[in-house]
Design a protein around this motif. Structure first.
Motif, PDB file in Angstrom:
ATOM      1  N   ARG A 160      27.189  42.355  38.431  1.00  0.00           N
ATOM      2  CA  ARG A 160      28.327  42.333  37.488  1.00  0.00           C
ATOM      3  C   ARG A 160      29.054  41.001  37.568  1.00  0.00           C
ATOM      4  O   ARG A 160      29.479  40.454  36.549  1.00  0.00           O
ATOM      5  N   TYR A 161      29.192  40.469  38.794  1.00  0.00           N
ATOM      6  CA  TYR A 161      29.854  39.163  38.932  1.00  0.00           C
ATOM      7  C   TYR A 161      29.021  38.084  38.226  1.00  0.00           C
ATOM      8  O   TYR A 161      29.567  37.215  37.533  1.00  0.00           O
ATOM      9  N   ARG A 205      29.688  38.409  34.601  1.00  0.00           N
ATOM     10  CA  ARG A 205      31.056  37.941  34.303  1.00  0.00           C
ATOM     11  C   ARG A 205      31.116  36.416  34.217  1.00  0.00           C
ATOM     12  O   ARG A 205      31.826  35.844  33.389  1.00  0.00           O
ATOM     13  N   ARG A 234      30.139  51.505  42.299  1.00  0.00           N
ATOM     14  CA  ARG A 234      31.509  51.118  41.933  1.00  0.00           C
ATOM     15  C   ARG A 234      32.437  51.330  43.140  1.00  0.00           C
ATOM     16  O   ARG A 234      32.248  52.284  43.903  1.00  0.00           O
ATOM     17  N   ARG A 273      38.245  36.686  43.393  1.00  0.00           N
ATOM     18  CA  ARG A 273      39.468  37.480  43.550  1.00  0.00           C
ATOM     19  C   ARG A 273      39.778  38.228  42.238  1.00  0.00           C
ATOM     20  O   ARG A 273      40.031  39.436  42.242  1.00  0.00           O
ATOM     21  N   ALA A 274      39.705  37.512  41.115  1.00  0.00           N
ATOM     22  CA  ALA A 274      39.978  38.141  39.812  1.00  0.00           C
ATOM     23  C   ALA A 274      38.956  39.247  39.547  1.00  0.00           C
ATOM     24  O   ALA A 274      39.301  40.335  39.052  1.00  0.00           O
ATOM     25  N   PHE A 275      37.708  38.977  39.900  1.00  0.00           N
ATOM     26  CA  PHE A 275      36.643  39.970  39.712  1.00  0.00           C
ATOM     27  C   PHE A 275      36.929  41.235  40.541  1.00  0.00           C
ATOM     28  O   PHE A 275      36.815  42.364  40.035  1.00  0.00           O
ATOM     29  N   ILE A 283      39.699  42.401  41.549  1.00  0.00           N
ATOM     30  CA  ILE A 283      40.820  43.158  40.963  1.00  0.00           C
ATOM     31  C   ILE A 283      40.327  43.928  39.728  1.00  0.00           C
ATOM     32  O   ILE A 283      40.627  45.111  39.560  1.00  0.00           O
ATOM     33  N   GLU A 284      39.495  43.270  38.903  1.00  0.00           N
ATOM     34  CA  GLU A 284      38.893  43.996  37.755  1.00  0.00           C
ATOM     35  C   GLU A 284      38.066  45.194  38.233  1.00  0.00           C
ATOM     36  O   GLU A 284      37.975  46.214  37.566  1.00  0.00           O
ATOM     37  N   GLU A 285      37.455  45.032  39.410  1.00  0.00           N
ATOM     38  CA  GLU A 285      36.601  46.091  39.962  1.00  0.00           C
ATOM     39  C   GLU A 285      37.409  47.253  40.547  1.00  0.00           C
ATOM     40  O   GLU A 285      36.840  48.260  40.951  1.00  0.00           O
ATOM     41  N   GLY A 286      38.737  47.048  40.694  1.00  0.00           N
ATOM     42  CA  GLY A 286      39.574  48.139  41.179  1.00  0.00           C
ATOM     43  C   GLY A 286      40.215  47.891  42.533  1.00  0.00           C
ATOM     44  O   GLY A 286      40.916  48.766  43.056  1.00  0.00           O
TER      45      GLY A 286
END
Ligand SMILES: NC(=O)c1ccc[n+]([C@@H]2O[C@H](COP(=O)([O-])OP(=O)(O)OC[C@H]3O[C@@H](n4cnc5c(N)ncnc54)[C@H](O)[C@@H]3O)[C@@H](O)[C@H]2O)c1
Ligand SMILES: O=C(O)C(=O)C[C@@H](O)[C@H](O)[C@H](O)COP(=O)(O)O
Ligand SMILES: [Zn+2]
Length: 368
Positions: free
Chosen positions: A280-281, A284, A308, A359-361, A363-366
């Motif tokens: 997923r990264y 992205r 997940r 880091r942004a990823f 946070i998107e991941e939960g």
């Protein structure tokens, strides 16, 4: 019938991985051929109770003086405390430089016993008899041995190659279903790295392996060992291509360490989730088509493995995970290294990962 896969590369003494059925009973003849003065078994309490006597009797039947030391089952045994206990027992038993350690168990036993063999009198031989799927497809091959510390996974260890590996498919019959799936994660990883056709087979005709079907398991073990043997033969000490075998591990090891290596996630489950995250990264960052990340995730999830963060009963903090990832052995000069992918079967190493993007990823991941 057995299948023999050579592991050879020139950087270390070549050896063979034997995959087949009934190999535990043949351990004595296989080990005796290496002519050790003694063959001492290191195992965990669970495996010793199920398979210890078969191997001990086989070694004795082949005329070898033997004995057994056990550690508690589970990741917590990859510790300084258990390493010291094993080494002390080997000394107390009077093993010498021509003695041999037999690692009978899963990856925990293999990593711990292998490190003990690397340290004992500066290094004695050892033979791997892996009894989990994970150990048969991955940890018994390639010579990475290690223990964990609260600061991170496998941070203390050595490269020490086994003299021989005996992967008995029959030994997997007693493995709990969760542990079969956990090993399946490392099998899927091999397909994701470099063999898309194998990955598709694992989700199709071979899918029964994740449920314990011995024929599918045998094919999965053989193909996994072929892939791993070829890579470690080229690059024993992870100077380059071997890092690909770490797909999913930078995320996965950080998750394991944040969970204090407890039983919330097995290593294989952490790797499964880490592989899905790495894909997923990659998508992205525009390195991999989204459809390939979805294909990877679907194959992992179909085997009953987590993909997940929300699959895990724990609240992860992005900063804590990043700090763990920065302590990973692949990080250089403070820069994160990640194994990423262009597609299923086409992984590559990125040595210059932007921590802010990760880091942004997260946070998107939960992660919080
Ligand atoms: N050295 C490497 O290259 C490498 C590669 C992958 C993983 N590892 C390491 O391997 C470890 C995980 O290994 P694992 O998944 O095998 O876990 P494990 O060794 O903890 O075994 C899992 C559980 O299965 C039990 N068990 C083992 N064989 C059994 C059998 N035949 N029947 C019934 N129960 C059995 C064990 O007692 C244990 O409770 C991790 O520490 C990981 O870091 C190392
Ligand atoms: O053999 C390798 O190389 C691997 O990376 C295989 C991994 O599955 C395994 O978990 C290994 O122990 C991880 O190595 P580490 O160097 O990240 O501790
Ligand atoms: Zn692994």
């Amino acid at each position: 019938m057995t299948t023999t896969i050579p592991v050879a590369g020139g950087a270390f003494a070549p050896y063979e991985v034997v995959v087949g059925r009934g190999l535990l009973k043949m351990a004595g003849a296989e080990v005796a051929a290496l002519k050790p003065t003694r063959a001492f078994i290191v195992s965990d309490e669970t495996v010793a109770a199920i398979h210890g006597e078969t191997v001990r009797a086989s070694l004795e039947g082949a005329g070898l003086a033997t004995g057994i030391v056990t550690v508690p089952a589970g990741e917590a045994s990859k510790s300084f405390e258990q390493l010291e206990a094993v080494l002390d027992r080997l000394l107390a038993e009077g093993l010498d430089r021509k003695s041999l350690v037999v690692a009978l168990g899963g990856g925990v036993v293999g990593d711990l016993a292998g490190l003990a063999a690397a340290l004992f009198m500066r290094g004695i031989d050892f033979v791997q008899i892996p009894t989990t799927l994970l150990a048969q497809v991955d940890s018994s091959v390639g010579g990475k041995t290690a223990i964990d510390t609260p600061r991170g996974k496998n941070l203390i260890g050595a490269f020490h190659q086994p003299r021989r590996v005996l992967a008995d498919i029959e030994a997997l019959a007693t493995l709990p279903a969760r542990q079969v799936r956990s090993g399946w994660a490392e099998v899927l990883k091999h397909g994701l790295i470099c063999d898309a056709a194998f990955f598709d087979w694992l989700g199709g005709e071979g899918a029964a392996g994740a449920q314990g079907d011995p024929d599918a398991l045998e094919r999965a073990v053989i193909r996994s060992v072929e892939i791993k043997a070829q890579i470690v033969g080229e690059d024993e000490k992870e100077a380059g291509r071997r890092a690909l075998l770490n797909l999913g591990h930078t995320f996965g090891h950080a998750l394991e360490a944040e969970l204090a290596f407890d039983e919330t996630l097995t290593h294989g489950e952490a790797v499964a989730l880490g592989c899905a995250m790495a894909f997923r990264y990659s998508a992205r960052q525009g390195l991999c088509p989204a459809v390939e990340a979805e294909r990877a995730e679907a194959g992992i999830r179909a085997a009953g493995l987590p993909t997940r963060l929300s699959d895990v009963a724990h609240a992860f903090a992005a900063d804590a995970l990043i700090a763990r990832m920065a302590g990973d052995k692949k990080a250089e000069g403070g820069r994160l290294t990640l194994i990423l992918a262009r597609a299923v079967g086409d992984a590559f190493t990125d040595k210059d990962v932007d921590a802010e993007a990760v880091r942004a990823f997260l946070i998107e991941e939960g992660a919080a």
